[in-house]
Design a protein around this motif. Sequence first.
Motif, short mmCIF file in Angstrom:
data_model
loop_
_atom_site.label_atom_id
_atom_site.label_comp_id
_atom_site.label_asym_id
_atom_site.label_seq_id
_atom_site.Cartn_x
_atom_site.Cartn_y
_atom_site.Cartn_z
N LEU A 168 6.51 -9.85 -6.68
CA LEU A 168 7.31 -9.37 -7.59
C LEU A 168 7.74 -7.88 -6.38
O LEU A 168 8.90 -7.56 -5.98
CB LEU A 168 6.91 -8.30 -8.55
CG LEU A 168 7.61 -7.61 -9.46
CD1 LEU A 168 8.91 -8.57 -10.40
CD2 LEU A 168 6.86 -6.60 -10.59
N CYS A 169 6.89 -7.41 -5.96
CA CYS A 169 6.47 -6.20 -4.99
C CYS A 169 7.84 -6.90 -3.40
O CYS A 169 8.48 -5.59 -2.90
CB CYS A 169 5.67 -5.50 -3.83
SG CYS A 169 4.65 -4.13 -5.37
N ASN A 170 7.74 -8.04 -3.23
CA ASN A 170 8.55 -8.93 -2.22
C ASN A 170 10.21 -8.68 -2.06
O ASN A 170 10.54 -8.82 -1.17
CB ASN A 170 8.02 -10.03 -2.17
CG ASN A 170 6.17 -10.06 -0.87
OD1 ASN A 170 6.94 -9.02 0.07
ND2 ASN A 170 5.82 -10.43 -1.20
N GLU A 171 10.22 -8.51 -3.32
CA GLU A 171 12.21 -8.73 -4.39
C GLU A 171 12.37 -7.85 -4.67
O GLU A 171 13.27 -7.47 -4.52
CB GLU A 171 11.81 -9.87 -5.54
CG GLU A 171 11.21 -11.24 -5.20
CD GLU A 171 11.20 -12.26 -5.84
OE1 GLU A 171 12.27 -11.31 -6.87
OE2 GLU A 171 10.73 -13.43 -6.04
N ASN A 187 0.71 -1.01 0.13
CA ASN A 187 -0.35 -0.47 0.30
C ASN A 187 1.17 0.75 0.02
O ASN A 187 -0.31 2.06 0.29
CB ASN A 187 -0.71 0.36 1.09
CG ASN A 187 -1.87 -1.06 0.84
OD1 ASN A 187 -2.64 -1.15 -0.03
ND2 ASN A 187 -2.10 -1.67 2.02
N SER A 188 2.32 1.11 -0.04
CA SER A 188 2.94 2.47 0.03
C SER A 188 3.07 3.26 -1.64
O SER A 188 2.15 2.42 -2.55
CB SER A 188 4.45 1.99 -0.28
OG SER A 188 5.04 1.11 -1.07
N GLU A 189 3.38 4.65 -1.81
CA GLU A 189 3.41 5.15 -1.93
C GLU A 189 3.69 4.58 -3.94
O GLU A 189 3.63 4.47 -4.96
CB GLU A 189 4.06 6.90 -2.22
CG GLU A 189 3.87 7.70 -3.25
CD GLU A 189 3.99 8.47 -3.16
OE1 GLU A 189 4.23 9.53 -3.66
OE2 GLU A 189 4.06 9.50 -1.70
N ASP A 190 5.22 3.70 -3.76
CA ASP A 190 6.23 3.31 -4.69
C ASP A 190 5.36 2.14 -4.88
O ASP A 190 5.37 1.95 -5.99
CB ASP A 190 7.34 2.67 -4.13
CG ASP A 190 8.25 4.28 -3.52
OD1 ASP A 190 8.11 4.77 -4.01
OD2 ASP A 190 8.77 4.08 -3.02
N ALA A 191 4.69 1.57 -4.44
CA ALA A 191 4.00 0.42 -5.06
C ALA A 191 3.29 0.59 -5.90
O ALA A 191 2.92 -0.32 -6.66
CB ALA A 191 3.85 -0.59 -3.31
N LEU A 192 2.04 1.53 -5.51
CA LEU A 192 0.93 2.07 -6.61
C LEU A 192 1.70 3.33 -7.56
O LEU A 192 1.00 2.58 -8.28
CB LEU A 192 -0.01 3.15 -5.74
CG LEU A 192 -0.35 3.25 -4.09
CD1 LEU A 192 -1.07 4.03 -3.61
CD2 LEU A 192 -1.43 0.96 -4.53
N ARG A 193 2.51 3.46 -7.48
CA ARG A 193 2.83 3.71 -8.69
C ARG A 193 3.82 2.82 -9.32
O ARG A 193 3.42 2.28 -10.65
CB ARG A 193 4.42 4.62 -8.54
CG ARG A 193 5.53 4.67 -9.31
CD ARG A 193 5.22 5.93 -10.70
NE ARG A 193 5.71 6.30 -11.09
CZ ARG A 193 5.75 6.59 -12.90
NH1 ARG A 193 3.56 7.22 -13.05
NH2 ARG A 193 6.69 7.57 -13.92
#
Length: 441
Positions: free
Chosen positions: A26-29, A2-8
């Motif tokens: 993918l986000c975990n890595e 839910n971070s700003e980077d993840a949304l981007r």
Amino acid sequence: MNSEDALRIRKLVPLATLPGPLFNDLCNEVTVEEVRDGPLFKRGDTDNHLFYLIDGEVALQADGLVIDVISSAHESSKFALAHQLPRKIDAVAKGVVRFVRLDADRVNNPPQLEYKEEKNMMVVEEDIDEESGDWMTGLLKLPIIQRLPPANLQKVLIALEEVAAGQGEVIIEQGAVGDYFYFLKSGQCAVTRKPTPNSKDIRLAVLEKGEIFGEDALITDAPRTVSVTALTDVMLLRLNKKQFVSLIKAPSLTFVSYEELPALQQDGAAVLDIRSPDEFEKHHIDGAINVPFFSLRMQFKNLNRDKPVVVICRDGRSSEAGAFFLLKNRYKAFILKGGMEAIAEAEQTEEVREQIETTAETLPPLEQEDTFELKEQAVSPEELFQKLKTENEALRRAVRQLNEKCNRLDMEKKQIEDRFVMLSKHFEQLKQMLHKLKNKA
């Protein structure tokens, strides 16, 4: 997540088409990297990674000459930076830049998922942001777009042209030549058809925001069969015929031969014959379902989405449009190559072969000296048939290879034209700078 980077990152192409579980992994890595006034990659690099800009500006340059500047605030930053290998240009940070690098094989070839809408469909989970008007997210939700290779998807998004139409304006006219493929960015449109030139329009459907249309005539090379009229003021994105055929149609459609059909039927595939009822009655494949093409829009939901569908028409052309429609609606569709004409040709070839064999069996035995002479001068009918068949297949392969080479040359030409445009823009900038320097002097 839910971070700003993840949304981007979720909005990057083609990451927006990944299903939730794969995106989570993918986000975990992934690690967001940072560089100040330094290179992200250099010309000639061959490491198989995709670089995506998260924050800041990156200059794309060759031999010290800046070709383009990519900003994280621009739509173009949703694509990987200069992804061709080996790298043809340098990517240099202007100030502080934050970016991610991802393994290209993993991004471009995610694990295959079952073709089931309710379970594992590759969909974008976020709703379309009405306030920001993120039409790209809506476009990436479409099944036919999700099937495209990443390189094609990027070229489609770059090539899309925005046009407006007022209420009551005819966007597509029945009987006209097909020229564009459309994505409805906003508003509503009515799909109508006149059964005869003097009859009234019959409304077939209402198109809503986020739908695509106009592909049938581009696929079949036939005149438009329906009209599409704006019910409200609308905004459209369109792609010309040549771009649609090479970037969307070609990679989307899958063909099967008559010889492959029995195995598909044995695995539960439905055979959908979209010819007219009269043609269907004259000759059809055992077990085939007859749904004429113009009825497909109303009856396609009767098909089982869990099983593949093989679409058949007279010569294969209408089947392409029928299969494309099913793909738009999340069905796994195949096309019988050549249609019923190919089946008739195959049956006729088999019949001729059997006749040759029968005739050969009824011929009187040859004398020994005649047999010796024939061995020196001729071949058996069976050998002649096999030789002709082999030559025919070789010619077909040669034609396919030439077509593939032609398509590659077209794509290379487009890349050269794009580079020429960029260089032209840079040349104009240099001229302006030179003019300013002269004025100061």
